[in-house]
Design a protein around this motif. Structure first.
Motif, short mmCIF file in Angstrom:
data_model
loop_
_atom_site.label_atom_id
_atom_site.label_comp_id
_atom_site.label_asym_id
_atom_site.label_seq_id
_atom_site.Cartn_x
_atom_site.Cartn_y
_atom_site.Cartn_z
N UNK A 185 0.84 -1.20 0.00
CA UNK A 185 0.00 0.00 0.00
C UNK A 185 0.87 1.25 0.00
N UNK A 186 0.26 2.36 -0.38
CA UNK A 186 0.85 3.68 -0.22
C UNK A 186 -0.05 4.45 0.74
N UNK A 187 0.54 5.00 1.80
CA UNK A 187 -0.23 5.80 2.74
C UNK A 187 0.01 7.28 2.44
N UNK A 188 -1.06 8.03 2.10
CA UNK A 188 -0.88 9.47 1.86
C UNK A 188 -0.86 10.25 3.17
N UNK A 189 0.04 11.22 3.26
CA UNK A 189 0.07 12.13 4.40
C UNK A 189 -0.10 13.55 3.87
N UNK A 190 -1.00 14.31 4.50
CA UNK A 190 -1.19 15.71 4.14
C UNK A 190 -0.11 16.52 4.86
N UNK A 191 0.86 17.09 4.14
CA UNK A 191 1.94 17.83 4.82
C UNK A 191 1.49 19.14 5.45
N UNK A 192 0.28 19.58 5.13
CA UNK A 192 -0.24 20.80 5.77
C UNK A 192 -0.70 20.52 7.19
N UNK A 193 -1.22 19.31 7.40
CA UNK A 193 -1.77 18.95 8.72
C UNK A 193 -1.03 17.82 9.40
N UNK A 194 -0.27 17.04 8.63
CA UNK A 194 0.39 15.87 9.18
C UNK A 194 -0.52 14.68 9.37
N UNK A 195 -1.72 14.75 8.82
CA UNK A 195 -2.71 13.68 9.00
C UNK A 195 -2.58 12.66 7.86
N UNK A 196 -2.56 11.38 8.22
CA UNK A 196 -2.49 10.31 7.23
C UNK A 196 -3.89 9.99 6.70
N UNK A 197 -3.97 9.73 5.40
CA UNK A 197 -5.23 9.39 4.77
C UNK A 197 -5.40 7.89 4.58
N UNK A 198 -6.40 7.52 3.80
CA UNK A 198 -6.69 6.12 3.55
C UNK A 198 -5.63 5.52 2.63
N UNK A 199 -5.04 4.37 3.01
CA UNK A 199 -4.02 3.74 2.16
C UNK A 199 -4.58 3.34 0.80
N UNK A 200 -3.72 3.40 -0.21
CA UNK A 200 -4.07 3.01 -1.57
C UNK A 200 -3.33 1.71 -1.89
N UNK A 201 -4.05 0.73 -2.43
CA UNK A 201 -3.43 -0.56 -2.74
C UNK A 201 -2.51 -0.45 -3.95
N UNK A 202 -1.25 -0.75 -3.73
CA UNK A 202 -0.23 -0.75 -4.78
C UNK A 202 0.74 -1.88 -4.45
N UNK A 203 0.94 -2.81 -5.38
CA UNK A 203 1.75 -3.98 -5.07
C UNK A 203 3.24 -3.67 -5.12
N UNK A 204 3.96 -4.11 -4.09
CA UNK A 204 5.41 -4.04 -4.01
C UNK A 204 5.98 -2.64 -4.26
N UNK A 205 5.52 -1.64 -3.52
CA UNK A 205 6.03 -0.27 -3.74
C UNK A 205 7.31 -0.01 -2.94
N UNK A 206 8.44 -0.52 -3.43
CA UNK A 206 9.68 -0.28 -2.71
C UNK A 206 10.07 1.19 -2.76
N UNK A 207 9.93 1.78 -3.93
CA UNK A 207 10.25 3.19 -4.10
C UNK A 207 9.30 3.79 -5.12
N UNK A 208 9.29 5.12 -5.19
CA UNK A 208 8.30 5.81 -6.02
C UNK A 208 8.93 7.05 -6.65
N UNK A 209 8.69 7.21 -7.95
CA UNK A 209 9.18 8.37 -8.70
C UNK A 209 8.05 8.95 -9.54
N UNK A 210 8.29 10.14 -10.12
CA UNK A 210 7.30 10.78 -10.99
C UNK A 210 8.00 11.29 -12.24
#
Length: 395
Positions: A138-163
């Motif tokens: 999973x990927x867990x989103x965090x809102x950097x404005x509040x520091x609150x974590x959101x609902x995890x998103x299912x993503x298989x084997x996410x060792x690292x992430x780029x854009x």
């Protein structure tokens, strides 16, 4: 003024007509093929080489000779300027993220996330921090404005992430699945899966024009070159070192050279990305792991996890100039540079701690206890216009 007579008008008209006929009926010497006897020579203006076209949709570089020109001290985007300054530390063995206030060097919050969080990754638009829960898929989103974590998103084997530099895709480094997975950068829905023949895809960086990126494969000691737009592997090579284990990847400010940390070769590989020929090894220290460019684009900080040191590489001099040693040792791993460029933050992978290091003197400013197995920490916010991922590659 007296009124012109009819005869005067006729003379004027005839004169105008004769001038017009002369102009129309007598071409200039150049038009007849003749050359004036004393033609003035025109100055020769050398043609400037056109800059190569960048990846479609990618914001142009601020400076052609510095890919990090947007990352100067305090140059925060309007998107992030009001975010609180924090250090987000994924604790791989504790399944948590420790949140540190850099002003006090204190952990101010601990966020529960998925199984085996590896990296905290700023999104391309810089509005979200994604926690890569590698074994939790999973990927867990965090809102950097509040520091609150959101609902995890299912993503298989996410060792690292780029854009991708144009923000069109997220790229998941699926290490054990042996895949590069191109996904929607917001919903993370799968768009294209690229199987790879190497083992352990983990880190990457993009060319200056964004048209390709170089990927390290840590378990088979290989490098990949990937066409960004076509989403295809266009080059692959085995590193010339028995047992090579490449880690972090970073491009030079002028965009001409890629550097690849290697924790078993105890140095970094120096690679011509365009030619993708065999790279040369520059020894730096035992367990070379993370690579971080200074805010003025002059130096790169290299964490040597196996010996508790940080080497400093000068781009202009093309050599190592300093080595800083952590008091009482340590295991400096991944991290980033503070927004003002004064502090290098690194996780202590095997010591359940985080190090704050003065980038002027190399002095340790703080050693902060966190959870077990701290790994790819993110310093946030940082200067820049958009994020390419990992713990914060900004342009």
């Amino acid at each position: 003024m007296p009124t012109p007579t009819a005869r005067t008008k006729r003379v004027l008209a005839a004169t105008v007509l004769l001038l017009a006929l002369a102009a129309c009926g007598n071409p200039r010497p150049a038009e007849r093929g003749a050359v004036p006897e004393k033609a003035a020579a025109l100055p020769v203006v050398p043609k400037r080489a056109a800059a190569p076209a960048g990846l479609p949709g990618m914001p142009p570089l601020l400076k052609a000779d510095d890919v990090y020109a947007a990352d100067r001290p305090g140059r925060l985007s309007p998107v992030v300027k009001d975010f609180p300054s924090r250090i987000y530390v994924p604790n791989t063995n504790s399944n948590t993220v420790s949140v540190i206030d850099p002003a006090t060097y204190k952990v101010v919050e601990t966020i529960r996330v998925g199984n085996q969080p590896q990296h905290v990754v700023p999104s391309w638009d810089m509005k979200t921090l994604w926690v890569n829960n590698n074994r939790g898929h999973t990927l867990t989103p965090i809102d950097p404005a509040t520091g609150v974590a959101g609902k995890p998103v299912e993503v298989h084997d996410p060792y690292n992430l780029y854009f991708t530099p144009n923000g069109k895709y997220a790229i998941v480094m699926a290490s054990l699945d042996r895949e590069l997975v191109f996904r929607d950068p917001h919903t993370m829905e799968r768009r294209k899966t690229v199987p790879v023949s190497c083992y352990g895809v983990n880190h990457a960086d993009f060319s200056a024009d964004g048209r390709y990126f170089v990927v390290s494969c840590e378990f088979s000691g290989e490098l990949l070159k990937v066409d960004t737009e076509k989403m295809e592997v266009i080059g692959q090579q085995k590193l010339p070192f028995e047992g090579a284990m490449p880690q972090d990847v970073k491009i030079s400010p002028d965009g001409k050279t890629f550097y690849i940390a290697d924790m078993m070769a105890h140095g970094m590989w120096v690679l011509d990305g365009e030619k993708f020929t065999t790279p040369q090894l520059l020894p730096t220290g035992k367990g070379t792991h993370g690579l971080y460019v200074s805010r003025d684009s002059r130096e790169m900080y290299i964490s040597n996890r196996g010996e508790g040191t940080v080497s400093v590489f000068d781009f202009a001099q093309n050599r190592l100039t300093k080595k800083w040693r952590l008091p009482n040792g340590g295991s400096p791993d991944m991290g980033g540079v503070s927004a003002d460029g004064k502090v290098l933050w690194l996780s202590g992978r095997y010591d359940s701690e985080v190090y704050a290091i003065d980038t002027t003197t190399g002095r340790q400013l703080a050693r902060i206890p966190v959870g077990g197995g701290p790994h790819g920490l993110a310093v946030y916010p940082q200067p820049g216009r958009y994020s390419l991922g990992h713990t914060g590659i900004f342009r």
